[in-house]
Design an enzyme around this catalytic site. Structure first.
Site, PDB file in Angstrom:
ATOM      1  N   THR A 239       0.872  -1.175   0.000  1.00 63.82           N
ATOM      2  CA  THR A 239       0.000   0.000   0.000  1.00 63.82           C
ATOM      3  C   THR A 239       0.898   1.211   0.000  1.00 63.82           C
ATOM      4  OG1 THR A 239      -1.635  -1.188   1.355  1.00 63.82           O
ATOM      5  CG2 THR A 239      -1.742   1.205   1.442  1.00 63.82           C
ATOM      6  N   ARG A 267     -13.466  -7.942  -1.469  1.00 61.35           N
ATOM      7  CA  ARG A 267     -12.839  -7.670  -0.158  1.00 61.35           C
ATOM      8  C   ARG A 267     -12.317  -6.227  -0.118  1.00 61.35           C
ATOM      9  NH1 ARG A 267      -7.394  -5.927   1.450  1.00 61.35           N
ATOM     10  NH2 ARG A 267      -6.953  -6.780   3.499  1.00 61.35           N
ATOM     11  N   GLY A 269      -9.990  -3.685   2.236  1.00 61.01           N
ATOM     12  CA  GLY A 269      -9.071  -3.625   3.369  1.00 61.01           C
ATOM     13  C   GLY A 269      -9.285  -2.335   4.133  1.00 61.01           C
ATOM     14  N   ASP A 270      -8.236  -1.877   4.803  1.00 66.30           N
ATOM     15  CA  ASP A 270      -8.337  -0.655   5.597  1.00 66.30           C
ATOM     16  C   ASP A 270      -8.164   0.613   4.762  1.00 66.30           C
ATOM     17  OD1 ASP A 270      -5.682  -1.394   5.114  1.00 66.30           O
ATOM     18  OD2 ASP A 270      -4.927  -0.361   6.882  1.00 66.30           O
ATOM     19  N   THR A 290      -0.054   1.066   6.508  1.00 68.62           N
ATOM     20  CA  THR A 290       0.142  -0.010   5.547  1.00 68.62           C
ATOM     21  C   THR A 290       0.239  -1.301   6.359  1.00 68.62           C
ATOM     22  OG1 THR A 290       2.555   0.191   5.605  1.00 68.62           O
ATOM     23  CG2 THR A 290       1.416   1.449   3.912  1.00 68.62           C
ATOM     24  N   GLY A 291      -0.093  -2.416   5.734  1.00 65.54           N
ATOM     25  CA  GLY A 291      -0.005  -3.691   6.454  1.00 65.54           C
ATOM     26  C   GLY A 291      -1.345  -4.391   6.465  1.00 65.54           C
ATOM     27  N   GLY A 293      -4.766  -5.067   6.664  1.00 61.46           N
ATOM     28  CA  GLY A 293      -5.967  -4.240   6.690  1.00 61.46           C
ATOM     29  C   GLY A 293      -6.991  -4.708   7.697  1.00 61.46           C
TER      30      GLY A 293
HETATM   31  N1  GLY Z   1      -3.410  -2.380   3.984  1.00 60.01           N
HETATM   32  C1  GLY Z   1      -3.879  -2.770   2.743  1.00 60.01           C
HETATM   33  C2  GLY Z   1      -4.881  -3.830   2.774  1.00 60.01           C
HETATM   34  O1  GLY Z   1      -4.935  -4.617   3.699  1.00 60.01           O
HETATM   35  O2  GLY Z   1      -5.655  -3.917   1.840  1.00 60.01           O
END
Ligand code: GLY
Length: 408
Positions: A239, A267, A269-270, A290-291, A293
């Protein structure tokens, strides 16, 4: 690991920022004084490591009076346009059906507005689509087909986001998981072999060799095969987040991603979630992530950190608290937490900043870093809650060192 606090050379006297806090009835109250964290230089841009190369253009733009959100968007456009960055925009690794789906959000501090898009197909610069949602609709978030149609109406070109490189890695992933489906060699294929009854000694060698062979058959060039095999065995989440602060104290942030590789279609993510992947409050600061989500959504990471800073906590401690909440969600069980990876990029309104991570590195030896430009461009190691490297997920047995060596 070395603590990655910025050198405060040339910065102002230690800040004793007194920040307002609203109580549960919405009344203002005096918060505790901030710890003695010096304020930083302004203007300043912070971002994830993959934004480093794009700070050279964005920083002069910001310093010359450019808008803070536009400066941050300039940085993240770099990886979005780069077909070789398989974690963002064009060339991002696709979902399990081989379709690239992108997520992004942005917040503009000075006007206290936000925009977000999720699960967008065929449009490369989704961070700018998020800004268009903010500027040209009465909504905050659009997803899927609606977001794509909106982007086209706004003049964004539809394009194929699946590069040959990413398509081949995805096909390799498909074929590797073919024992239980109809992808890959069928019974009629001369190379078909019955499944083994028991795990063998040398299972990893065999796995790597098999993947290497399929990769060769798919036409993945030898120099890219190891990377492809690794991305198949351990689907990455990549990300980019960027926050920018100008000399007037205006602040904005944005986050953009192709999300978890081979995710289930749909799906999110965050990254598109305001308050998780990014949160900016003009009174306090801007934070992005980042990481993993899924883990970050559960602690509303970016919002949690901004609110901690609002109460006077330093950027680093504010981030550590969010990381501890992630650890708490697993009762601090290190057997599980070793598979979680999380990095926060934290910028306070006075220019103080921090990069914090759950683990100090990933893939055994790559340190987590935060890229910074405040007149001097640099990468700094993050401050980690736990020492050591996160492990790749899914939790297969560790790849033996001799196998890693053979396939390096
Ligand atoms: N941090 C990006 C995701 O999990 O999609």
């Amino acid at each position: 690991m070395t603590i990655s606090r910025r050198d405060f050379l040339g910065t102002a006297v230690a800040g004793s920022l007194s920040l307002g806090l609203l109580d549960s009835k919405g009344n203002g109250q005096e918060s505790k004084k901030n710890e003695a964290v010096p304020s930083g230089k302004r203007p300043i841009i912070i971002c994830a490591h993959n934004g480093y190369n794009y700070l050279d253009d964005a920083y002069p733009f910001l310093a010359a009076g450019g808008d803070t959100l536009d400066a941050a968007l300039k940085v993240v456009k770099g990886p979005e346009d780069d077909p070789n960055d398989t974690s963002v925009g064009l060339g991002g690794l696709p979902n399990e059906e081989g379709v690239v789906e992108l997520d992004a959000c942005c917040m503009h501090g000075p006007t206290r507005r936000a925009g977000s898009v999720g699960g967008v197909r065929n449009i490369k610069n989704v961070s700018q689509v998020a800004k268009a949602v903010m500027n040209h609709t009465g909504h905050v978030m659009l997803v899927g087909e609606g977001a794509e149609r909106f982007a086209v109406a706004q003049g964004f070109p539809r394009e194929n986001l699946l590069t040959e490189h990413s398509r081949k890695i995805w096909l390799l992933w498909k074929e590797y998981h073919s024992t239980g489906d109809w992808w890959g060699p069928g019974l009629a294929d001369p190379h078909w072999q019955p499944p083994r009854e028991k795990p063998q000694v040398g299972l990893w060698q065999e796995r790597y060799r098999r993947l290497d062979e399929i990769a060769a058959n798919l036409g993945i060039a030898p120099e890219f095969r190891n990377e492809a095999v690794h991305k198949v065995l351990f689907p990455p989440t990549g990300t980019i987040h960027c926050s920018a602060l100008n000399d007037k104290g205006e602040i904005s942030g944005c986050t953009t991603t192709s999300g978890l590789a081979y995710k289930l279609p749909g799906r999110l993510g965050d990254s598109p979630i305001i308050g998780a992947g990014c949160y900016t409050d003009q009174d306090v600061g801007s934070v992005g992530a980042t990481g993993s989500g899924e883990e970050n959504i559960k602690v509303a990471g970016a919002h949690t950190i901004v609110e901690n800073m609002r109460r006077g906590t330093s950027p680093q401690d504010a981030g550590m608290d969010a990381l501890k909440r992630i650890a708490r969600n697993y009762n601090n069980d290190m057997k599980k937490l070793q598979f979680v990876d999380m990095v926060y990029y934290i910028l306070r309104k006075d220019g103080a900043y921090a990069g914090v991570s759950l683990w100090d590195s990933y893939e055994a030896s790559k340190p987590h870093t935060i890229a910074v430009h405040d007149g001097t461009k640099r990468q700094e190691k993050t401050v980690a809650l736990f020492q050591g490297a996160s492990r790749d997920f899914p939790p297969d047995p560790k790849v033996p060192a001799e196998v890693m060596k053979e396939f390096k």
